[in-house]
Design a protein around this motif. Structure first.
Motif, PDB file in Angstrom:
ATOM      1  N   ILE A 141       0.838  -1.206   0.000  1.00  0.00           N
ATOM      2  CA  ILE A 141       0.000   0.000   0.000  1.00  0.00           C
ATOM      3  C   ILE A 141       0.867   1.247   0.000  1.00  0.00           C
ATOM      4  CG2 ILE A 141      -1.631   1.349   1.389  1.00  0.00           C
ATOM      5  CD1 ILE A 141      -2.938  -1.380   2.155  1.00  0.00           C
ATOM      6  N   CYS A 142       1.914   1.258   0.812  1.00  0.00           N
ATOM      7  CA  CYS A 142       2.815   2.419   0.842  1.00  0.00           C
ATOM      8  C   CYS A 142       3.511   2.621  -0.497  1.00  0.00           C
ATOM      9  CB  CYS A 142       3.849   2.260   1.955  1.00  0.00           C
ATOM     10  SG  CYS A 142       3.158   2.431   3.608  1.00  0.00           S
ATOM     11  N   ARG A 143       3.941   1.542  -1.112  1.00  0.00           N
ATOM     12  CA  ARG A 143       4.584   1.636  -2.420  1.00  0.00           C
ATOM     13  C   ARG A 143       3.597   2.147  -3.458  1.00  0.00           C
ATOM     14  NH1 ARG A 143       7.657  -3.988  -3.342  1.00  0.00           N
ATOM     15  NH2 ARG A 143       9.711  -3.065  -3.550  1.00  0.00           N
ATOM     16  N   LEU A 177       0.295  14.212  -7.269  1.00  0.00           N
ATOM     17  CA  LEU A 177      -0.558  14.545  -6.125  1.00  0.00           C
ATOM     18  C   LEU A 177       0.268  14.805  -4.873  1.00  0.00           C
ATOM     19  CD1 LEU A 177      -3.193  11.702  -6.532  1.00  0.00           C
ATOM     20  CD2 LEU A 177      -3.440  14.073  -7.239  1.00  0.00           C
ATOM     21  N   ARG A 178      -0.394  15.346  -3.869  1.00  0.00           N
ATOM     22  CA  ARG A 178       0.230  15.459  -2.550  1.00  0.00           C
ATOM     23  C   ARG A 178       0.219  14.075  -1.918  1.00  0.00           C
ATOM     24  NH1 ARG A 178      -3.122  19.302   0.897  1.00  0.00           N
ATOM     25  NH2 ARG A 178      -4.684  17.901   0.091  1.00  0.00           N
ATOM     26  N   ALA A 179       1.175  13.807  -1.061  1.00  0.00           N
ATOM     27  CA  ALA A 179       1.287  12.502  -0.414  1.00  0.00           C
ATOM     28  C   ALA A 179       0.001  12.130   0.332  1.00  0.00           C
ATOM     29  CB  ALA A 179       2.475  12.486   0.544  1.00  0.00           C
ATOM     30  N   GLU A 180      -0.644  13.127   0.913  1.00  0.00           N
ATOM     31  CA  GLU A 180      -1.865  12.870   1.688  1.00  0.00           C
ATOM     32  C   GLU A 180      -3.002  12.359   0.806  1.00  0.00           C
ATOM     33  OE1 GLU A 180      -0.672  16.320   1.671  1.00  0.00           O
ATOM     34  OE2 GLU A 180       0.836  15.637   3.069  1.00  0.00           O
ATOM     35  N   ASP A 181      -2.960  12.693  -0.486  1.00  0.00           N
ATOM     36  CA  ASP A 181      -4.051  12.322  -1.381  1.00  0.00           C
ATOM     37  C   ASP A 181      -3.874  10.933  -2.006  1.00  0.00           C
ATOM     38  OD1 ASP A 181      -5.282  14.761  -0.900  1.00  0.00           O
ATOM     39  OD2 ASP A 181      -4.223  15.734  -2.559  1.00  0.00           O
ATOM     40  N   GLY A 182      -2.681  10.388  -1.939  1.00  0.00           N
ATOM     41  CA  GLY A 182      -2.415   9.088  -2.547  1.00  0.00           C
ATOM     42  C   GLY A 182      -3.261   7.970  -1.956  1.00  0.00           C
ATOM     43  N   GLY A 183      -3.404   7.964  -0.642  1.00  0.00           N
ATOM     44  CA  GLY A 183      -4.227   6.953   0.028  1.00  0.00           C
ATOM     45  C   GLY A 183      -5.693   7.087  -0.334  1.00  0.00           C
TER      46      GLY A 183
END
Length: 52
Positions: free
Chosen positions: A10-12, A23-29
């Motif tokens: 999931i992190c990858r 995107l911003r890192a917060e939006d990836g999830g």
């Protein structure tokens, strides 16, 4: 699947989505979660597909 490998996938996948989509890192999830909900595929499996 080994314990913890789902979290790593999931992190990858978040990193891949963030990089490719700019995107911003917060939006990836959020993107992974949206894909999971709209396709009715577990988030860890979506992540594995992206990483593979």
């Amino acid at each position: 699947m080994r314990p913890g490998s789902a979290v790593r996938a999931i992190c990858r996948a978040i990193g891949i989505v963030v990089t490719l989509a700019g995107l911003r890192a917060e939006d990836g999830g959020d993107v992974l979660q949206e894909i999971s909900q709209h396709t009715d595929i577990k988030m860890r499996h979506v992540a594995e597909l992206i990483v593979d």
